[in-house]
Design an enzyme around this catalytic site. Structure first.
Site, PDB file in Angstrom:
ATOM      1  N   GLU A 294      45.809  34.849  51.637  1.00 37.08           N
ATOM      2  CA  GLU A 294      46.118  35.727  53.280  1.00 37.08           C
ATOM      3  C   GLU A 294      44.553  36.152  53.453  1.00 37.08           C
ATOM      4  O   GLU A 294      44.406  36.860  54.539  1.00 37.08           O
ATOM      5  CB  GLU A 294      46.857  36.356  53.172  1.00 37.08           C
TER       6      GLU A 294
ATOM      7  N   ALA B  72      40.075  36.339  51.932  1.00 37.16           N
ATOM      8  CA  ALA B  72      38.918  35.382  50.618  1.00 37.16           C
ATOM      9  C   ALA B  72      39.685  36.646  49.544  1.00 37.16           C
ATOM     10  O   ALA B  72      39.790  37.102  49.440  1.00 37.16           O
ATOM     11  CB  ALA B  72      37.669  35.504  51.155  1.00 37.16           C
TER      12      ALA B  72
ATOM     13  N   GLY C 110      41.950  23.198  49.897  1.00 37.08           N
ATOM     14  CA  GLY C 110      40.469  23.406  50.567  1.00 37.08           C
ATOM     15  C   GLY C 110      39.450  22.360  50.120  1.00 37.08           C
ATOM     16  O   GLY C 110      39.600  21.660  50.751  1.00 37.08           O
ATOM     17  N   GLY C 111      37.979  23.240  51.178  1.00 42.53           N
ATOM     18  CA  GLY C 111      36.679  22.874  50.617  1.00 42.53           C
ATOM     19  C   GLY C 111      36.281  23.263  49.104  1.00 42.53           C
ATOM     20  O   GLY C 111      37.132  24.224  48.426  1.00 42.53           O
ATOM     21  N   ASP C 112      35.253  23.286  49.351  1.00 44.37           N
ATOM     22  CA  ASP C 112      34.078  23.520  47.864  1.00 44.37           C
ATOM     23  C   ASP C 112      34.571  24.581  47.719  1.00 44.37           C
ATOM     24  O   ASP C 112      34.248  25.399  46.885  1.00 44.37           O
ATOM     25  CB  ASP C 112      32.772  23.148  48.574  1.00 44.37           C
TER      26      ASP C 112
ATOM     27  N   GLU D  54      35.603  29.635  44.396  1.00 45.95           N
ATOM     28  CA  GLU D  54      37.271  31.086  44.077  1.00 45.95           C
ATOM     29  C   GLU D  54      38.295  30.381  43.232  1.00 45.95           C
ATOM     30  O   GLU D  54      38.259  31.241  42.087  1.00 45.95           O
ATOM     31  CB  GLU D  54      37.821  31.360  45.150  1.00 45.95           C
TER      32      GLU D  54
ATOM     33  N   GLY E  96      38.287  20.678  53.371  1.00 49.52           N
ATOM     34  CA  GLY E  96      37.290  21.094  53.849  1.00 49.52           C
ATOM     35  C   GLY E  96      36.141  21.264  54.145  1.00 49.52           C
ATOM     36  O   GLY E  96      36.655  20.459  55.712  1.00 49.52           O
ATOM     37  N   SER E  97      34.865  21.587  55.081  1.00 49.53           N
ATOM     38  CA  SER E  97      34.581  20.672  56.157  1.00 49.53           C
ATOM     39  C   SER E  97      33.028  19.637  55.027  1.00 49.53           C
ATOM     40  O   SER E  97      32.541  19.471  55.894  1.00 49.53           O
ATOM     41  CB  SER E  97      33.569  22.632  56.030  1.00 49.53           C
ATOM     42  N   THR E  98      32.583  20.111  53.694  1.00 49.02           N
ATOM     43  CA  THR E  98      32.061  19.045  53.140  1.00 49.02           C
ATOM     44  C   THR E  98      32.586  18.731  51.584  1.00 49.02           C
ATOM     45  O   THR E  98      32.039  17.205  51.864  1.00 49.02           O
ATOM     46  CB  THR E  98      30.894  19.700  52.671  1.00 49.02           C
TER      47      THR E  98
END
Ligand SMILES: CCCCCCCCCCCCC/C=C/[C@@H](O)[C@H](CO)NC(=O)CCCCCCCCCCCCCCC
Ligand SMILES: Nc1ncnc2c1ncn2[C@@H]1O[C@H](COP(=O)(O)OP(=O)(O)OP(=O)(O)O)[C@@H](O)[C@H]1O
Ligand SMILES: [Ca+2]
Length: 543
Positions: A170, A172, A194-196, A201, A238-240
């Site tokens: 919910e 970061a 998710g991403g990196d 996390e 994710g993005s990368t």
């Protein structure tokens, strides 16, 4: 029971129906595989097929009429019994898919015997997870995390009888905080969707929790950290997705889910980052100052753009062409046999990683940590840099399929420290372009690369500030330079990009911890389309 070559006894050999034909099916426990061959294959079709037991996902009894397979006269003569084997099928570019094959026979007893034998062998695969804790970041990458998990991953986990507790984050740090509260020891692994950043996390939560439970102070840069044996699985969304790509060879949710199911294990080096005896962060992929730090800082303001933000900020940062002055001190990684200029890269079962791990363990036993860290030489480099990149792995990703350091190793206890000195925009562009083709990106007079086990960085600005106190004029200038990208002077500090998160301090101390954690991954397999996959395509012609 028939004997196999060399007098070995298979667990089961039967003549079973597959499509319209009868096949000889063998469960060969000793070779660890399920094989089926057509005793009389039609011409130009290969009649052999096998699947390693370690790559079987599940076996299920099958309602034959539900499958609607036309097997001709047999169906009319007797009630048929069938079972389906779900297994990993390897496609091109390290992509894995779930495939299945259904065998049938007339005797119910024989069918049950096969199902039982296969299930028993699957039960014996002790490295497979049974219970997983899953964190989904619904806002990572293109915001598809939840959909990817529900549509592509959850059905596979349920097929493989893996039970899951799913948390949709919910905010970061939700996953990280949660890992300090839950009973992590009841899980066989933690999965992040998710991403990196999401991976980072979860890694911080797990490593931090283990150190807390073991009474280790993370603020002590010399502490011998306790290895984390709870594996992390990454479902890329994710993005990368650099960590996933560099450890599996592709960024693909189904492939990653299958690596988790079969219980793969890839140890990973982790760097600890400290400032003045205060713990800042851990890093597994990129610690970048200058170019990648500036891209990240700029891109954070453009999160709404999704993965495109990196290209936008990358272009902008490239044009700004800032260089930064500072001092780097590093300890070379003498324990490892590899070099960043090697032509061969880290692959599944890498012998360099295995040797390095052994070497480090022996050193530790002989001398203790104090001797190892304290007495070894430090090399010092001062200069003006466009980029300082320390990578624990190749950092391959879809943008750069061979990565920032193609020969970096996942688990050798070292990082590759890449120094890109001040050069012209044109030369820097040539350097960047080499990340996308086969040419050597280290073959430039303004690029140096070292394999290190620890390093420290201090920017010229903080060195000056420490000796003189901050001069107000410089402070104002700093703001001016930040606001005017055309100014390439070195009066401001850059920011460290630590696996996609910014660090507050520019002066840092970094130490690589060999194999501190483990992933559900296999490393990158040698790129051969294996025999099993080949045979499979010919089988499909037959059915
Ligand atoms: C001409 C094309 C040159 C292309 C060069 C591409 C090099 C790409 C290297 C990517 C390395 C990724 C390292 C991984 C870092 C992750 O821990 C981190 C968290 O996810 N990601 C980023 O920081 C996100 C980093 C994203 C970096 C994007 C860089 C884009 C550079 C664009 C430069 C354009 C120059 C064009 C001039 C005409
Ligand atoms: N529910 C949430 N709301 C806002 N931020 C979140 C939430 N869950 C996680 N985050 C944070 O979002 C950050 C970015 O997420 P993530 O890494 O999944 O995607 P990304 O940044 O697009 O991809 P990459 O890291 O591969 O570039 C993480 O650092 C994580 O802390
Ligand atoms: Ca490494």
């Amino acid at each position: 029971m028939e004997r196999l070559p060399g007098g070995r006894r298979p667990r089961l050999v039967s003549s079973l129906g597959l499509g319209r034909r009868s096949w000889e099916v063998t469960l060969d426990e000793e070779r660890g595989r399920l094989a089926w061959c057509d005793p009389r294959p039609p011409r130009r079709v290969r009649g052999n097929c096998f699947v390693p037991i370690s790559e079987i996902i599940a076996v299920e009894e099958t309602e034959f009429n539900k499958k609607q397979r036309n097997i001709g006269r047999w169906q009319k003569m007797a009630k048929l019994h069938a079972f389906t084997v779900y297994y990993v099928k390897k496609a091109r570019n390290h992509r894995w898919r779930c495939s299945d094959v259904t065998f049938w026979c007339v005797e119910e007893h024989l069918c049950n015997q096969w199902i039982q034998a296969l299930k028993e062998l699957l039960e014996m695969q002790k490295s497979r997870p049974k219970q997983l804790l899953v964190y989904i970041n619904p806002y990572g990458g293109k915001r598809q995390g939840k959909r990817i998990y529900e549509q592509k991953v959850a059905p596979l986990f349920s097929l493989a009888s893996i039970s899951t507790d799913v948390v949709i984050t919910e905010r970061a740090n939700h996953a990280k905080d949660n890992l300090f509260e839950v009973n992590i020891y009841k899980y066989d692994g933690v999965v992040c969707v998710g991403g990196d950043g999401m991976f980072s996390e979860v890694m911080h939560g797990l490593i931090g929790r283990i150190q807390k439970d073991s009474g280790i102070d993370q603020n002590n840069p010399k502490a011998s950290l306790v290895q984390c044996n709870i594996r992390i699985g990454i479902i890329p969304a994710g993005s990368t997705d650099c960590i996933c790509y560099s450890t599996v060879g592709i960024s693909d949710p189904v492939t990653s889910a299958l690596h988790i199911i079969v219980g793969d294990c890839q140890p990973l080096d982790v760097s600890s980052v400290h400032h003045n005896n205060t713990f800042l962060k851990y890093s597994v992929s990129l610690l970048g100052y200058g170019f990648y730090g500036d891209i990240l800082k700029d891109s954070e303001k453009k999160r709404w753009m999704g993965p495109m933000r990196y290209d936008y900020s990358g272009f902008k940062t490239f044009l700004s062409h800032h260089y930064y002055e500072g001092t780097i001190a590093y300890q070379p990684a003498k324990h490892t046999h590899g070099s960043p200029r090697d032509k061969e890269s880290c692959r599944t079962g890498c012998h360099i990683c295995k040797k390095s791990e052994k070497q480090l363990a022996e050193q530790k036993k002989e001398h203790g940590l104090k001797h190892e860290e304290g007495e070894e030489e430090w090399k010092v480099i001062k200069g003006k840099f466009l980029a300082i990149n320390a990578v624990n792995m190749s950092c391959a990703c879809p943008r750069s399929p061979k990565g920032l350091s193609p020969a970096a190793h996942l688990a050798d206890g070292s990082a590759d420290l890449i120094l890109v000195r001040k050069c012209s925009r044109f030369d820097f562009l040539r350097y960047l372009v080499r990340h996308t083709n086969q040419d050597d990106q280290f073959d430039f007079p303004f690029v140096d690369v070292y394999r290190v086990k620890s390093f420290q960085f201090t920017s010229k600005l903080s060195e000056d500030n420490e000796s003189n106190g901050m001069d107000i004029g410089k402070k104002r200038f700093g703001q001016f330079c930040r606001d005017h990208p055309a100014c390439c002077c070195n009066i401001v500090n850059s920011t460290w990009n630590c696996d996609g998160e910014t660090l507050d301090s520019s002066a840092i101390e970094v130490r690589v911890h060999c194999q501190l954690m483990k992933l559900f991954a296999r490393g990158i397999e040698e790129n051969c389309k294996d025999e099993a996959a080949h045979s499979q395509s010919s089988i499909e012609q037959l059915l």
